[in-house]
Design an enzyme around this catalytic site. Structure first.
Site, mmCIF file in Angstrom:
data_model
loop_
_atom_site.group_PDB
_atom_site.id
_atom_site.type_symbol
_atom_site.label_atom_id
_atom_site.label_comp_id
_atom_site.label_asym_id
_atom_site.label_seq_id
_atom_site.Cartn_x
_atom_site.Cartn_y
_atom_site.Cartn_z
ATOM 1 N N ILE A 1 -2.296 -6.761 -9.093
ATOM 2 C CA ILE A 1 -3.150 -6.740 -7.891
ATOM 3 C C ILE A 1 -3.472 -5.282 -7.573
ATOM 4 O O ILE A 1 -2.602 -4.521 -7.149
ATOM 5 C CB ILE A 1 -2.447 -7.394 -6.679
ATOM 6 N N ARG A 2 -4.704 -4.907 -7.779
ATOM 7 C CA ARG A 2 -5.108 -3.504 -7.577
ATOM 8 C C ARG A 2 -4.007 -2.568 -8.084
ATOM 9 O O ARG A 2 -3.531 -1.673 -7.390
ATOM 10 C CB ARG A 2 -5.437 -3.256 -6.107
ATOM 11 N N CYS B 1 4.635 -2.316 -8.485
ATOM 12 C CA CYS B 1 3.291 -1.929 -8.056
ATOM 13 C C CYS B 1 3.321 -0.700 -7.139
ATOM 14 O O CYS B 1 3.543 0.394 -7.628
ATOM 15 C CB CYS B 1 2.595 -3.130 -7.424
ATOM 16 N N GLU C 1 7.595 -10.822 -8.726
ATOM 17 C CA GLU C 1 8.052 -11.644 -7.582
ATOM 18 C C GLU C 1 7.004 -12.671 -7.162
ATOM 19 O O GLU C 1 7.290 -13.572 -6.388
ATOM 20 C CB GLU C 1 8.458 -10.741 -6.407
ATOM 21 N N ARG D 1 -3.497 5.426 -9.802
ATOM 22 C CA ARG D 1 -3.568 4.308 -8.833
ATOM 23 C C ARG D 1 -4.854 3.518 -8.978
ATOM 24 O O ARG D 1 -5.869 4.048 -9.393
ATOM 25 C CB ARG D 1 -3.489 4.841 -7.408
ATOM 26 N N HIS E 1 3.495 -7.681 -10.505
ATOM 27 C CA HIS E 1 4.339 -8.309 -9.485
ATOM 28 C C HIS E 1 5.123 -9.491 -10.052
ATOM 29 O O HIS E 1 4.660 -10.633 -9.952
ATOM 30 C CB HIS E 1 3.461 -8.858 -8.358
ATOM 31 N N GLU F 1 0.869 -1.189 0.000
ATOM 32 C CA GLU F 1 0.000 0.000 0.000
ATOM 33 C C GLU F 1 0.900 1.230 0.000
ATOM 34 O O GLU F 1 1.558 1.529 0.996
ATOM 35 C CB GLU F 1 -0.923 -0.046 1.224
ATOM 36 N N SER F 2 0.909 1.934 -1.126
ATOM 37 C CA SER F 2 1.867 3.035 -1.269
ATOM 38 C C SER F 2 1.643 4.138 -0.245
ATOM 39 O O SER F 2 2.603 4.765 0.219
ATOM 40 C CB SER F 2 1.817 3.597 -2.685
HETATM 41 N N1 GLN Z 1 -3.174 -0.227 -4.852
HETATM 42 C C1 GLN Z 1 -1.908 -0.156 -4.158
HETATM 43 C C2 GLN Z 1 -1.490 1.284 -3.918
HETATM 44 O O1 GLN Z 1 -2.129 2.163 -4.354
HETATM 45 C C3 GLN Z 1 -0.848 -0.877 -4.936
HETATM 46 C C4 GLN Z 1 -1.196 -2.338 -5.017
HETATM 47 C C5 GLN Z 1 -0.016 -3.252 -4.970
HETATM 48 O O2 GLN Z 1 1.120 -2.872 -4.679
HETATM 49 N N2 GLN Z 1 -0.300 -4.507 -5.219
HETATM 50 O O3 GLN Z 1 -0.495 1.503 -3.276
#
Ligand code: GLN
Length: 191
Positions: free
Chosen positions: A135-136, A80, A174, A107, A172, A49-50
């Site tokens: 992922i999101r 990400c 990884e 984002r 990702h 989560e940034s």
């Molecule tokens: N949605 C996350 C963000 O805004 C990033 C998602 C992720 O790193 N898988 O930070």
């Protein structure tokens, strides 16, 4: 022997460490300023989560020293949330992150319904049919200087970029078994 710092405040850092181990490369976790002071050949910024990562970087006094080292040429690979931390802008507005890449990002670009998906793609200089796990995920809306090279697009959206020794992916690598992107990053640490 090469040593890679892995930011380990939050998110999917263990998977990056595992991938580096698989490639025979040493890594260490960065949780506080004293960790950052260790000698290193590169840095990995994991997904997660940034917003949380950014707040912790500021609170721990890590943001400015990491930013300085990247600007002075330390190779960095952001995945990400890491791609977001590296971006200079978000939706056309300046960001308060590391902000070392000339990119404008969006984002959670794929919305909640399509939050996660897998695909494969060709990545310039890295390889073909590379598995990509989103992922999101964010994506890069536009590049802000000619120094940024677009390495791949997914459904017409920029999802991997490079600016000098800074590499960033919206997905990702990884979380897959394909090590080619990490190998590509390690080559950047040799330049
Ligand atoms: N949605 C996350 C963000 O805004 C990033 C998602 C992720 O790193 N898988 O930070």
């Amino acid at each position: 022997m090469k040593r890679i710092a892995v930011l380990a405040l939050q998110g999917a850092f263990a998977e990056h460490e595992m991938m580096l181990r698989q490639l025979g490369v040493q890594s260490f976790q960065v949780r506080q300023l004293s960790d950052w002071m260790q000698p290193k050949d590169g840095l990995i910024l994991p997904g997660g989560e940034s917003t949380v990562q950014c707040r912790l970087l500021i609170q721990l006094g890590l943001l400015a020293p990491i930013r300085k080292d990247i600007l002075e040429g330390l190779p960095v690979f952001g995945t990400c949330a890491g791609l977001i931390l590296l971006a200079r802008q978000e939706n056309g507005r300046p960001r308060q992150g590391l902000s070392t890449m000339d990119t404008d990002v969006c984002r959670n670009a794929y919305g909640r319904q399509l939050g996660s998906f897998q695909t494969t793609g060709n990545i310039q200089d890295v390889g073909t049919r590379i598995p990509m796990t989103f992922i999101r995920a964010p994506y890069v809306l536009r590049t802000l200087s000619s120094q940024v090279r677009i390495l791949t697009e997914t459904d017409g959206r920029i999802t991997a970029v490079q600016q000098g020794s800074q590499l960033a992916t919206a997905f990702h690598p990884e979380l897959t078994t394909d090590t080619r992107l990490h190998e590509y990053f390690l080559r950047l640490t040799e330049l």
